[in-house]
Design a protein around this motif. Structure first.
Motif, short mmCIF file in Angstrom:
data_model
loop_
_atom_site.label_atom_id
_atom_site.label_comp_id
_atom_site.label_asym_id
_atom_site.label_seq_id
_atom_site.Cartn_x
_atom_site.Cartn_y
_atom_site.Cartn_z
N VAL A 197 0.86 -1.24 -0.03
CA VAL A 197 -0.07 0.12 -0.11
C VAL A 197 0.73 1.27 -0.09
O VAL A 197 0.23 2.22 0.01
N ASP A 198 2.21 1.22 0.00
CA ASP A 198 3.13 2.12 -0.06
C ASP A 198 3.76 2.56 -1.47
O ASP A 198 4.30 1.88 -2.03
N PRO A 199 3.23 3.80 -2.15
CA PRO A 199 3.41 4.08 -3.28
C PRO A 199 5.18 4.24 -3.34
O PRO A 199 5.52 4.32 -4.62
N GLY A 200 5.88 4.69 -2.17
CA GLY A 200 7.22 4.79 -2.44
C GLY A 200 8.06 3.64 -1.99
O GLY A 200 9.24 3.69 -2.11
N LEU A 201 7.39 2.66 -1.93
CA LEU A 201 8.34 1.40 -1.77
C LEU A 201 9.00 0.76 -3.07
O LEU A 201 8.16 0.76 -4.18
N ARG A 202 10.24 0.68 -3.03
CA ARG A 202 10.79 0.07 -4.30
C ARG A 202 10.76 -1.40 -4.30
O ARG A 202 11.22 -1.99 -3.28
N LEU A 203 10.45 -1.74 -5.38
CA LEU A 203 10.10 -3.31 -5.66
C LEU A 203 11.19 -3.94 -6.63
O LEU A 203 11.13 -3.05 -7.80
N ALA A 205 10.23 -6.62 -8.10
CA ALA A 205 9.23 -7.43 -8.88
C ALA A 205 8.81 -6.71 -10.27
O ALA A 205 8.40 -5.56 -10.13
N ARG A 206 8.80 -7.24 -11.64
CA ARG A 206 8.72 -6.51 -12.61
C ARG A 206 7.17 -6.18 -12.90
O ARG A 206 6.83 -5.15 -13.56
N ASN A 207 6.37 -7.03 -12.33
CA ASN A 207 4.99 -6.43 -12.50
C ASN A 207 4.34 -6.05 -11.19
O ASN A 207 4.40 -6.57 -10.10
N GLN A 208 3.95 -4.81 -11.36
CA GLN A 208 3.26 -3.99 -10.66
C GLN A 208 2.12 -3.35 -10.69
O GLN A 208 2.09 -2.42 -11.73
N ALA A 255 -4.25 -0.14 -3.54
CA ALA A 255 -2.99 -1.21 -3.05
C ALA A 255 -2.37 -1.56 -4.36
O ALA A 255 -2.86 -1.44 -5.60
N CYS A 256 -1.04 -2.00 -4.37
CA CYS A 256 -0.63 -2.71 -5.50
C CYS A 256 -0.26 -4.14 -5.46
O CYS A 256 0.28 -4.49 -4.47
N ALA A 257 -0.70 -5.01 -6.49
CA ALA A 257 -0.53 -6.25 -6.72
C ALA A 257 0.87 -6.56 -7.32
O ALA A 257 0.80 -6.14 -8.47
N PHE A 258 1.87 -6.91 -6.88
CA PHE A 258 3.17 -7.03 -7.50
C PHE A 258 3.62 -8.88 -7.48
O PHE A 258 3.29 -9.41 -6.59
N PHE A 259 4.17 -9.21 -8.82
CA PHE A 259 4.52 -10.56 -8.67
C PHE A 259 5.84 -10.50 -9.90
O PHE A 259 5.85 -9.90 -10.62
N LYS A 260 6.53 -11.66 -9.35
CA LYS A 260 7.86 -11.80 -10.44
C LYS A 260 7.52 -12.18 -11.82
O LYS A 260 6.62 -12.89 -11.98
#
Length: 270
Positions: A197-203, A205-208, A255-260
């Motif tokens: 739920v954090d827009p500033g979070l660096r991830l 994972a390619r898919n966000q 929210a952001c759903a992210f996956f590799k």
């Protein structure tokens, strides 16, 4: 003739399973009549969750949404069949009429030839059908292919603003005959999807995929969380109840759903 008659229960399938069936079409019809997925599910009948799962799958696979949520009004909101959805229902019913007529002609010819084992034929067709357990199913067009030597990075555009990246082996890419502009399906298990739920979070994972929490189905340990994407599609994740509470996951929360990329399974038409 009655004993050997085939009855039309038409299903329109893609490479990963049933896309349109009589049950799903009846659900769409009831939504069009009642404007409520709860009432439509009871009329079919389906559970409320199964009805929403079916709608999410249809909206994800279709070029544009068949059903949309309506906010406000005297009833406090509901669901509505789109014009595209109405056209798909009408086309399915028209095809069904032609399908039944063709089956009736086939039954007549089989009777003239001495009949056949209809039950055995149906059993064979059931065994040959294929379904997938992947909760998230997206259809799109391949927009990028990058040869990494051992593997391939594939990009699939699922709507005007969203691409999904997948990494598969070179052998798989060759077997699927992937090419720019080719239609493809991206499958992602809900257990492979994580939430933030954090827009500033660096991830890494390619898919966000950012959206709004549409539903949270709570379980003893894990919760199933569905995010509505801006395009009308959706993505579902299975996360622990503790994680949901820590993140403040609830309907209406961004929210952001992210996956590799390596968690994405691809399917393509011949």
């Amino acid at each position: 003739m009655a004993g050997n008659r085939f009855l039309a229960r038409m299903s329109l399938e893609n490479e990963i399973g049933v896309a349109l069936s009589d049950t799903r079409i009846r659900l769409l019809e009831e939504i069009g009549r009642k404007g409520s997925i709860n009432q439509a599910a009871k009329a079919v009948p389906l559970s409320y969750k199964a009805a929403w799962d079916a709608i999410d799958t249809l909206n994800n696979l279709a070029p544009e949404p068949l059903v949309v949520r309506v906010i406000g009004g005297r009833q406090g909101g509901g669901t509505e069949l789109t014009e595209y959805g109405r056209k798909m229902v009408a086309m399915y019913r028209a095809l069904e009429i032609e399908y039944q007529a063709a089956l009736d002609r086939l039954s007549e010819r089989l009777d003239e030839a001495g009949g056949c084992d209809v039950g055995g034929f149906r059993q064979l067709m059931r065994r040959m059908s294929m379904k997938t357990s992947a909760r998230n199913q997206f259809s799109g067009v391949i927009t990028g292919l990058r040869d990494g030597g051992v593997d391939y990075e594939v990009r699939i555009r699922i709507d005007a603003n969203t691409e999904i990246a997948a990494v598969i082996t070179r052998t798989s890419a060759e077997n699927l005959a992937l090419a720019i502009g080719k239609d493809a399906f991206a499958l992602v298990k809900s257990s492979s999807v994580m939430l933030s739920v954090d827009p500033g979070l660096r991830l890494t994972a390619r898919n966000q995929l950012w959206g709004e929490v549409a539903a949270v189905h709570e379980g003893p340990v894990n919760n199933e969380v569905t995010l509505a994407l801006p395009s009308g599609r959706s993505v579902t994740a299975v996360v622990t109840g503790d994680s949901c509470r820590a993140l403040g996951i609830a309907p209406g929360v961004a929210a952001c759903a992210f996956f590799k990329a390596s968690s994405v399974i691809l399917a393509a038409a011949d």
